[in-house]
Design a protein around this motif. Structure first.
Motif, PDB file in Angstrom:
ATOM      1  N   GLY A  76      -5.489   9.982  -1.917  1.00  0.00           N
ATOM      2  CA  GLY A  76      -6.338   9.581  -0.796  1.00  0.00           C
ATOM      3  C   GLY A  76      -7.601   8.848  -1.196  1.00  0.00           C
ATOM      4  O   GLY A  76      -8.446   8.546  -0.352  1.00  0.00           O
ATOM      5  N   GLN A  77      -7.740   8.536  -2.503  1.00  0.00           N
ATOM      6  CA  GLN A  77      -8.878   7.701  -2.936  1.00  0.00           C
ATOM      7  C   GLN A  77      -8.803   6.347  -2.233  1.00  0.00           C
ATOM      8  O   GLN A  77      -9.810   5.748  -1.878  1.00  0.00           O
ATOM      9  CB  GLN A  77      -8.812   7.516  -4.465  1.00  0.00           C
ATOM     10  CG  GLN A  77      -9.970   6.708  -5.034  1.00  0.00           C
ATOM     11  CD  GLN A  77      -9.725   6.316  -6.500  1.00  0.00           C
ATOM     12  OE1 GLN A  77      -8.804   6.812  -7.143  1.00  0.00           O
ATOM     13  NE2 GLN A  77     -10.541   5.436  -7.010  1.00  0.00           N
ATOM     14  N   ALA A  78      -7.554   5.883  -2.020  1.00  0.00           N
ATOM     15  CA  ALA A  78      -7.322   4.673  -1.221  1.00  0.00           C
ATOM     16  C   ALA A  78      -6.392   5.049  -0.066  1.00  0.00           C
ATOM     17  O   ALA A  78      -5.611   5.996  -0.179  1.00  0.00           O
ATOM     18  CB  ALA A  78      -6.686   3.596  -2.088  1.00  0.00           C
ATOM     19  N   ASP A  79      -6.483   4.305   1.027  1.00  0.00           N
ATOM     20  CA  ASP A  79      -5.643   4.600   2.200  1.00  0.00           C
ATOM     21  C   ASP A  79      -4.231   4.048   2.033  1.00  0.00           C
ATOM     22  O   ASP A  79      -3.282   4.508   2.657  1.00  0.00           O
ATOM     23  CB  ASP A  79      -6.289   4.006   3.449  1.00  0.00           C
ATOM     24  CG  ASP A  79      -7.689   4.565   3.661  1.00  0.00           C
ATOM     25  OD1 ASP A  79      -7.789   5.746   4.040  1.00  0.00           O
ATOM     26  OD2 ASP A  79      -8.682   3.843   3.405  1.00  0.00           O
ATOM     27  N   ALA A  80      -4.126   3.004   1.187  1.00  0.00           N
ATOM     28  CA  ALA A  80      -2.830   2.381   0.879  1.00  0.00           C
ATOM     29  C   ALA A  80      -3.015   1.670  -0.455  1.00  0.00           C
ATOM     30  O   ALA A  80      -4.128   1.623  -0.990  1.00  0.00           O
ATOM     31  CB  ALA A  80      -2.436   1.395   1.973  1.00  0.00           C
ATOM     32  N   GLY A  81      -1.922   1.117  -1.001  1.00  0.00           N
ATOM     33  CA  GLY A  81      -2.048   0.401  -2.262  1.00  0.00           C
ATOM     34  C   GLY A  81      -0.916  -0.588  -2.432  1.00  0.00           C
ATOM     35  O   GLY A  81       0.142  -0.445  -1.797  1.00  0.00           O
ATOM     36  N   VAL A  82      -1.137  -1.592  -3.276  1.00  0.00           N
ATOM     37  CA  VAL A  82      -0.048  -2.512  -3.632  1.00  0.00           C
ATOM     38  C   VAL A  82       0.752  -1.825  -4.728  1.00  0.00           C
ATOM     39  O   VAL A  82       0.218  -1.532  -5.793  1.00  0.00           O
ATOM     40  CB  VAL A  82      -0.590  -3.849  -4.171  1.00  0.00           C
ATOM     41  CG1 VAL A  82       0.560  -4.761  -4.554  1.00  0.00           C
ATOM     42  CG2 VAL A  82      -1.440  -4.527  -3.131  1.00  0.00           C
ATOM     43  N   ILE A  83       2.013  -1.566  -4.464  1.00  0.00           N
ATOM     44  CA  ILE A  83       2.846  -0.825  -5.419  1.00  0.00           C
ATOM     45  C   ILE A  83       3.987  -1.734  -5.898  1.00  0.00           C
ATOM     46  O   ILE A  83       4.914  -2.025  -5.145  1.00  0.00           O
ATOM     47  CB  ILE A  83       3.420   0.462  -4.772  1.00  0.00           C
ATOM     48  CG1 ILE A  83       2.303   1.284  -4.092  1.00  0.00           C
ATOM     49  CG2 ILE A  83       4.161   1.297  -5.806  1.00  0.00           C
ATOM     50  CD1 ILE A  83       1.261   1.891  -5.018  1.00  0.00           C
ATOM     51  N   PRO A  84       3.894  -2.206  -7.155  1.00  0.00           N
ATOM     52  CA  PRO A  84       4.963  -3.055  -7.693  1.00  0.00           C
ATOM     53  C   PRO A  84       6.095  -2.203  -8.281  1.00  0.00           C
ATOM     54  O   PRO A  84       5.920  -0.996  -8.483  1.00  0.00           O
ATOM     55  CB  PRO A  84       4.248  -3.846  -8.793  1.00  0.00           C
ATOM     56  CG  PRO A  84       3.135  -2.961  -9.250  1.00  0.00           C
ATOM     57  CD  PRO A  84       2.794  -2.039  -8.107  1.00  0.00           C
ATOM     58  N   PRO A  85       7.246  -2.816  -8.568  1.00  0.00           N
ATOM     59  CA  PRO A  85       8.292  -2.066  -9.252  1.00  0.00           C
ATOM     60  C   PRO A  85       7.883  -1.805 -10.704  1.00  0.00           C
ATOM     61  O   PRO A  85       7.113  -2.587 -11.246  1.00  0.00           O
ATOM     62  CB  PRO A  85       9.501  -3.009  -9.190  1.00  0.00           C
ATOM     63  CG  PRO A  85       8.912  -4.388  -9.054  1.00  0.00           C
ATOM     64  CD  PRO A  85       7.627  -4.206  -8.301  1.00  0.00           C
ATOM     65  N   PRO A  86       8.339  -0.723 -11.364  1.00  0.00           N
ATOM     66  CA  PRO A  86       9.251   0.313 -10.856  1.00  0.00           C
ATOM     67  C   PRO A  86       8.542   1.409 -10.059  1.00  0.00           C
ATOM     68  O   PRO A  86       9.196   2.320  -9.565  1.00  0.00           O
ATOM     69  CB  PRO A  86       9.852   0.896 -12.140  1.00  0.00           C
ATOM     70  CG  PRO A  86       8.757   0.754 -13.153  1.00  0.00           C
ATOM     71  CD  PRO A  86       8.039  -0.524 -12.802  1.00  0.00           C
ATOM     72  N   LEU A  87       7.213   1.330  -9.938  1.00  0.00           N
ATOM     73  CA  LEU A  87       6.487   2.365  -9.174  1.00  0.00           C
ATOM     74  C   LEU A  87       6.994   2.446  -7.734  1.00  0.00           C
ATOM     75  O   LEU A  87       7.091   3.527  -7.159  1.00  0.00           O
ATOM     76  CB  LEU A  87       4.981   2.064  -9.169  1.00  0.00           C
ATOM     77  CG  LEU A  87       4.242   2.114 -10.511  1.00  0.00           C
ATOM     78  CD1 LEU A  87       2.789   1.680 -10.319  1.00  0.00           C
ATOM     79  CD2 LEU A  87       4.299   3.508 -11.118  1.00  0.00           C
ATOM     80  N   SER A  88       7.348   1.286  -7.180  1.00  0.00           N
ATOM     81  CA  SER A  88       7.802   1.277  -5.783  1.00  0.00           C
ATOM     82  C   SER A  88       9.126   2.032  -5.626  1.00  0.00           C
ATOM     83  O   SER A  88       9.363   2.696  -4.614  1.00  0.00           O
ATOM     84  CB  SER A  88       7.932  -0.156  -5.263  1.00  0.00           C
ATOM     85  OG  SER A  88       8.813  -0.917  -6.062  1.00  0.00           O
ATOM     86  N   PHE A  89       9.997   1.950  -6.653  1.00  0.00           N
ATOM     87  CA  PHE A  89      11.267   2.679  -6.576  1.00  0.00           C
ATOM     88  C   PHE A  89      11.023   4.188  -6.614  1.00  0.00           C
ATOM     89  O   PHE A  89      11.679   4.957  -5.935  1.00  0.00           O
ATOM     90  CB  PHE A  89      12.199   2.289  -7.735  1.00  0.00           C
ATOM     91  CG  PHE A  89      12.493   0.816  -7.795  1.00  0.00           C
ATOM     92  CD1 PHE A  89      12.844   0.110  -6.655  1.00  0.00           C
ATOM     93  CD2 PHE A  89      12.407   0.124  -8.994  1.00  0.00           C
ATOM     94  CE1 PHE A  89      13.106  -1.245  -6.705  1.00  0.00           C
ATOM     95  CE2 PHE A  89      12.670  -1.226  -9.056  1.00  0.00           C
ATOM     96  CZ  PHE A  89      13.018  -1.923  -7.916  1.00  0.00           C
TER      97      PHE A  89
END
Length: 284
Positions: free
Chosen positions: A143-156
């Motif tokens: 919750g430090q950020a409300d959303a984030g840009v998540i690239p692969p492989p983190l997005s998977f």
């Protein structure tokens, strides 16, 4: 030089492990940086000859006097790149991020420009919060950020665990815009163009091997990015198989990418032909 350990940096590691660079007489040393902008500093300081970066960042550095050129692309479309929020968040769309914080790696990085694009597209005001690549995922979960840009492989990982859900799918919503390009110093291009050409060849030989050897690649990705096999399989299909076969850049893609830089307030970006040397990437 590469930013963090993501799957698009795996072909370099495979190239080293399998000798694809050796066969061209190259001794390649791979260094991982916390962000693309940190990799850019390494070229400026002379500690890296070739980095994988993003055109607006590279063009901005060139405008400030950096002696370098974009020479090839390994990823022309941001497949499996998302803006994501936690599964339990009450944020349902970009509109709900009005006045909120979105985690990015660093100012002037790919994640920064993609976020600016999404903010403009949604016609909202939001804050880009630089947290560095290693903290990107956690900063959203905590919750430090409300959303984030998540690239692969983190997005998977985010999708597989159900910890996060997507608000924006950049691969589907954006035109091709070169999220990753090879940038070589003018110095190495002038002094050793053959080495630059051989690096590009070795990289795409390595990538071709990965595409043709699914089991080897899934196993490699599992170890390389420290991810579950199921996620490595997804990475193989979604990232590796959609990467460029030859590194060739179309001018329109570079123009799309530079337009993202203008969104970020970079007003003095040079034109595509001033920052791009197309001779190193060839149709295979």
């Amino acid at each position: 030089g590469t930013a963090g350990r993501s799957d698009i940096t795996a072909p370099q590691a495979v190239g080293v492990e399998k000798g694809f660079f050796d066969k061209y007489g190259l001794d390649v040393k791979v260094t991982e940086y916390a962000s693309g902008s940190a990799a850019q500093e390494a070229v400026l300081g002379g500690s890296a000859d070739i980095i994988h970066y993003f055109p607006p960042g590279a063009a901005s550095a060139i405008a400030k006097g950096a002696k370098q050129k974009i020479i090839a692309t390994d990823q022309f479309r941001p497949t499996a790149w998302y803006i994501m929020t936690t599964a339990k968040s009450n944020i349902r769309s970009m509109k709900d991020l009005e006045g909120k914080k979105i985690a990015i790696t660093a100012k002037g990085s790919t994640t920064d420009y993609f976020t600016l694009w999404a903010i403009q597209n949604a016609k909202i005001k939001a804050e880009n919060l630089p947290v560095g690549f290693p903290a990107l995922y956690q900063s959203v979960l905590t919750g430090q950020a409300d959303a984030g840009v998540i690239p692969p492989p983190l997005s998977f990982q985010a999708l597989a665990t159900g910890e996060m859900r997507p608000l924006v799918d950049f691969g589907k919503e954006m035109p091709p815009n070169l999220p990753s390009v090879f940038v070589a110093s003018d110095d190495i291009i002038a002094k050793n163009p053959k080495a630059v050409e051989n690096y590009v060849k070795g990289f795409f030989d390595s990538l071709e091997y990965m595409k043709k050897n699914r089991d080897y690649t899934v196993d490699f990705l599992t170890k390389f990015s420290k991810q579950d096999k199921a996620i490595a399989e997804k990475s193989f299909e979604t990232t590796i198989m959609t990467m460029s076969d030859d590194g060739v850049i179309q001018k329109e893609w570079l123009d799309n990418s530079l337009a993202l830089g203008k969104l970020g307030g970079l007003t003095d970006l040079p034109a595509a032909d001033k920052i791009w040397d197309p001779k190193f990437a060839k149709k295979r």
